[in-house]
Every structure is written in structure tokens, then in C-alpha cells.
Write a protein that holds these residues in place. Sequence first.
Motif, PDB file in Angstrom:
ATOM      1  N   ASP A 372      36.519  37.323  36.010  1.00  0.00           N
ATOM      2  CA  ASP A 372      36.036  36.573  36.323  1.00  0.00           C
ATOM      3  C   ASP A 372      36.180  36.004  37.655  1.00  0.00           C
ATOM      4  O   ASP A 372      35.788  35.939  39.174  1.00  0.00           O
ATOM      5  N   LEU A 373      37.787  35.938  38.270  1.00  0.00           N
ATOM      6  CA  LEU A 373      38.076  35.927  39.216  1.00  0.00           C
ATOM      7  C   LEU A 373      37.999  36.894  40.711  1.00  0.00           C
ATOM      8  O   LEU A 373      37.720  36.855  41.324  1.00  0.00           O
ATOM      9  N   ILE A 374      37.842  38.202  39.691  1.00  0.00           N
ATOM     10  CA  ILE A 374      37.181  39.185  40.630  1.00  0.00           C
ATOM     11  C   ILE A 374      35.916  39.224  41.795  1.00  0.00           C
ATOM     12  O   ILE A 374      35.475  38.876  42.028  1.00  0.00           O
ATOM     13  N   ARG A 375      34.683  38.693  40.255  1.00  0.00           N
ATOM     14  CA  ARG A 375      33.516  38.179  40.660  1.00  0.00           C
ATOM     15  C   ARG A 375      33.792  37.160  41.473  1.00  0.00           C
ATOM     16  O   ARG A 375      32.707  37.441  42.820  1.00  0.00           O
ATOM     17  N   GLU A 376      34.459  36.242  41.412  1.00  0.00           N
ATOM     18  CA  GLU A 376      34.541  34.997  42.681  1.00  0.00           C
ATOM     19  C   GLU A 376      34.673  35.122  43.616  1.00  0.00           C
ATOM     20  O   GLU A 376      34.436  34.747  44.440  1.00  0.00           O
ATOM     21  N   VAL A 383      34.334  47.842  40.009  1.00  0.00           N
ATOM     22  CA  VAL A 383      34.028  49.148  39.235  1.00  0.00           C
ATOM     23  C   VAL A 383      33.427  49.021  37.936  1.00  0.00           C
ATOM     24  O   VAL A 383      31.987  50.015  38.079  1.00  0.00           O
ATOM     25  N   THR A 384      33.528  48.634  37.363  1.00  0.00           N
ATOM     26  CA  THR A 384      32.768  48.521  36.242  1.00  0.00           C
ATOM     27  C   THR A 384      33.040  47.424  34.862  1.00  0.00           C
ATOM     28  O   THR A 384      34.054  46.909  34.889  1.00  0.00           O
ATOM     29  N   GLU A 385      32.104  46.569  34.316  1.00  0.00           N
ATOM     30  CA  GLU A 385      32.126  46.047  33.429  1.00  0.00           C
ATOM     31  C   GLU A 385      33.291  45.893  32.798  1.00  0.00           C
ATOM     32  O   GLU A 385      33.085  46.802  31.974  1.00  0.00           O
ATOM     33  N   ARG A 444      45.738  36.893  39.067  1.00  0.00           N
ATOM     34  CA  ARG A 444      45.560  35.827  40.150  1.00  0.00           C
ATOM     35  C   ARG A 444      46.648  35.697  41.682  1.00  0.00           C
ATOM     36  O   ARG A 444      45.636  36.492  42.170  1.00  0.00           O
ATOM     37  N   ALA A 445      47.713  35.465  41.087  1.00  0.00           N
ATOM     38  CA  ALA A 445      48.690  36.241  42.114  1.00  0.00           C
ATOM     39  C   ALA A 445      48.905  37.581  42.454  1.00  0.00           C
ATOM     40  O   ALA A 445      48.639  37.681  44.220  1.00  0.00           O
ATOM     41  N   ILE A 446      47.668  38.355  41.946  1.00  0.00           N
ATOM     42  CA  ILE A 446      47.861  39.631  42.379  1.00  0.00           C
ATOM     43  C   ILE A 446      46.640  40.164  42.558  1.00  0.00           C
ATOM     44  O   ILE A 446      47.019  40.683  44.234  1.00  0.00           O
ATOM     45  N   LEU A 447      45.701  39.549  42.985  1.00  0.00           N
ATOM     46  CA  LEU A 447      44.797  39.346  43.865  1.00  0.00           C
ATOM     47  C   LEU A 447      45.076  38.706  44.927  1.00  0.00           C
ATOM     48  O   LEU A 447      44.593  39.142  46.164  1.00  0.00           O
ATOM     49  N   ASP A 448      46.000  37.927  44.938  1.00  0.00           N
ATOM     50  CA  ASP A 448      46.022  36.752  46.116  1.00  0.00           C
ATOM     51  C   ASP A 448      47.070  38.081  46.724  1.00  0.00           C
ATOM     52  O   ASP A 448      46.503  37.983  48.484  1.00  0.00           O
ATOM     53  N   SER A 449      47.698  38.392  46.589  1.00  0.00           N
ATOM     54  CA  SER A 449      48.466  39.076  47.301  1.00  0.00           C
ATOM     55  C   SER A 449      48.043  41.068  48.285  1.00  0.00           C
ATOM     56  O   SER A 449      48.442  41.102  48.897  1.00  0.00           O
ATOM     57  N   MET A 450      46.440  41.481  47.004  1.00  0.00           N
ATOM     58  CA  MET A 450      45.811  41.732  47.138  1.00  0.00           C
ATOM     59  C   MET A 450      44.784  41.777  48.872  1.00  0.00           C
ATOM     60  O   MET A 450      44.577  42.533  49.601  1.00  0.00           O
TER      61      MET A 450
END
Length: 455
Positions: A372-376, A383-385, A444-450
Motif C-alpha cells: 500500500d505504501l508503494i502504491r501511494e 512490478v507485480t501485486e 516506510r523508512a526504507i522507502l523514504d531512504s530510497m
Amino acid sequence: MACLHSYDESTDDLADEVVAYALERVRMDPPPLDAPKTPAELDELIGTTITAEGLGGHEAFRIFAEQIAPATISVDHPRYLSFVPAAPTESAALFDLIVGASSMYGGSWMEASGAVHAENEALRWVADLAGLPEGAGGVFVSGGTAGNLSALVTARHRAAEDRERPPRWKVLASAGAHSSIDHAARVMDVDVVRVPVDDRGRLTGTELAKVLEVQPDDGCFAVVATAGVTNLGIVDDLEGAGKVAQEAGLWFHVDGAYGGAALCAPAYRHLFAGVERADSFIVDPHKWLFSTFDCCALVYRDPAPARAAHTQHASYLDAITDLDDWNPSDYAVHLSRRARGLPFWFSLAVHGTDAYRHAIETTLSVAHAGADLIRERDTFELVTEPELSVLVFRRLGWTADDYDAWSNRALESGFAFCLPSKHAGETIMRLCVVNPKTTVDDLRAILDSMEGVPG
Ligand SMILES: Cc1ncc(COP(=O)(O)O)c(C=O)c1O
């Protein structure tokens, strides 16, 4: 010269040190992530440790604690999300000390009836998860690779009993099957026939039937389906593939090394429909069933062909093999074995299967919340659900070098261990969640960092 086997005061001191270290490590939450060093760095830091006189327990243990352990990544760190992580329970980790201290030979009933009884109860639980019949049974082997090889050796042995030797033996599998299937085929000198996958990347009964129709000879002896394809975390069409395999008289092997654990989660059970058709099934408790390395549960619907394929015969072994006992050695490519299923059995016995279900459901819901975080976010694209607990996604605008650079920085700084993977030739990020201590905040922290937001 000091006596090799003696328990004296220095052994007492060493025992205190070792047990205190083990307890502290088990209590750490989180443990240090740690990172690899180069051979030259380790040579310099550690020097020579194997000497004629011996270093003594205290010094050897100091070197382990100060130099070797920090150069060894903790697979149970909650932000270790590469490959397939591990997250042994405290009880499994502690009990592993007992297995080591107890000098058990886990190969035969004669030598280890108590241990084999306990391992068999744990294997029965696995067989029940997969819906295998009452007579099912098997053995704990070192890992999915050994489990897949042993199952395929059994399958070929059974096929060879009632067929002329074909020009080439063949096993059918999709491109998503784990690399250990190719490896097993190389070891066995058999060919792998690739079955095309559907648009979700699954092996299906329909495609399998089409491939079988055009096979020129009768060398096919087994179909391998994967319940949790390692790279994408998807489950093959076990019902369709199992039915076609059975109708064709082929051995049906289900590799659930990673994903089989999700059989514990009732909401995901439908993905595994047809697993009960398996002639052999594997799941690795050292992956998502919270045991210590090295532990793969290999279960056969009917153990008799496995025993025929794997029992080693030698005059010094007759005292064991002439009996009708259940000997774990008889069911895989091995003879001596540690009773490696015992930490898993102990953890199951301590916590109960409801706690296992709850822990696995936690990891599944964290992974799906991560999707969900990625979708937002506009910066990312799935790449795939996700089906189970693997997230594969793109960081839009990144090259392969960008993924590598971020991943290296994350490990070097002790932030996370997340390696990119590839899908259809494209570099992507892949996160595999099997640790109940991995939280949505970690993702979330990993996505923030990326995304470049300083952590
Ligand atoms: C589906 C699958 N099969 C087999 C294996 C091999 O398991 P092991 O590393 O325990 O040999 C893995 C490892 O990740 C896997 O994911």
C-alpha cells in the motif's frame, strides 16, 4: 600438553562466557546488522588462530566475539530483507545449544528414538498443513536444495523401477522454479523441460498439459511446482499442475521452501489448493517457520519409494537397516545427520501452533501494508501485486547502478540489508518479509531512504 577432553576450571569459565554471550545475543532486539569485510581486512584483524599450542578458550572466544561475529550479517535483523531472511524464535535458538551439547546422532531410530519421535511429530504437523495422508513422512535435511534433490532422486528411482531407461530423464518445471532444481538436475544428469508461465508468472495445468503432449519420449518422471516462487513470491497453480501430473503418472513435487509456511494462515490457504496432491513437499523452517539453520522439512506422501531410493547398504550398517525401524537417514541424500528438526519441534511445542499462525499472519499483513505504501507514492511502482510476503517494485528513474549504490550505503551504515533483484531483465528492488519484528515503519523508512528523504 593440555588434555583435549577435560572439564576443569577453565572449561567452567568458558561455559560462563559462551552461555552469557548466547543469552545476550538472543535478548538483543534488534541485533546488530553487521557487514562483510574483505579477506585482507579479516586477515589483518584476526591473524592466525589455528596454532600448535592453541589460543585457549578465552582468547579464541574473544576473537569470535570481537572480530568474527561483527563481520557476519545477522539474518534476523528486522531490516534484513534480502534473499529469504530468517527469524528463529528465542526458544529455537536456545534449544540449538542443547542439540549441540547433547551429541545426538539423528540418523537412526536405534540411536536417537526420542529425538526422531519428536522430529516426526513436527513433520506430521507439516504434513497436516499440506493435507498429506496419514502414512506421510520424511526427514529434516539441511535446506531446500537438499530437499529438492532428495525428492527428485526418489521420483526418478520410482520411475526407473517400471520403465525402460529412456534416452534422457526429464523433469518439468517453470523458469520461476528455484535454481536448486536446475542444480539437482545437473547432479542427477537429467534435463529440465521448461513449462511456460501465465501472465502472473505461474506454472499452470493448461501449459503443463500442452508441453507434455509434445514430449517425444517417455523420459519425463516429475513435475516441480513452486509454492512461493523466490523472486516474486507467487504460488503456482498447484491444483491444475498436480492434476495433470497425476493423470500423466508423473511424480508431483511441491517446493514450498519459502512460501509453504503461509499454509498456516487460513486467509491464504486457497492459494495452495492442490498442494495435497503432492508426492513430495518441502518447506524450510529456517526461513519462515522461525527455526535455526539448517532445517528443511521434506515430506513424502508415501515414504516407501524414498526408503528404497535412499537407504545405504553396508555390512556395518546391517544392524540398523535389517530392522524395520524408522531411520531418518533412509529418506534423503545423507547418512550422518544432526537432529536438526529439534529446535523447530521445541519452538512449536513451547509456543503452540496458534502463535505460529499469528506470527505468519503478522508478516503477511506487514508485507501487504508495504505494498500500500508503494502504491501511494509516485516514485515507486509495484512490478507485480504481492501474493505472499515478497515485495517487488521499481524506484522510478533509477538505473541498476543507483539500486546498487543505495543498497551498499544502506548496508555499510547499518541501516538495512536490501539487495536489488532482476525481473525480465530489469533491475528492481525486492524485499522479503518473514520476520515478525519487521514493521510497516521499517518498510516506510526504507522507502523514504530510497526516495532520498534523510532517515
Ligand atoms: C523456493 C525455494 N526452493 C529452494 C530453496 C533453496 O533452499 P536452501 O537455501 O535452504 O537450500 C530456496 C531458497 O531460497 C527457495 O526459495
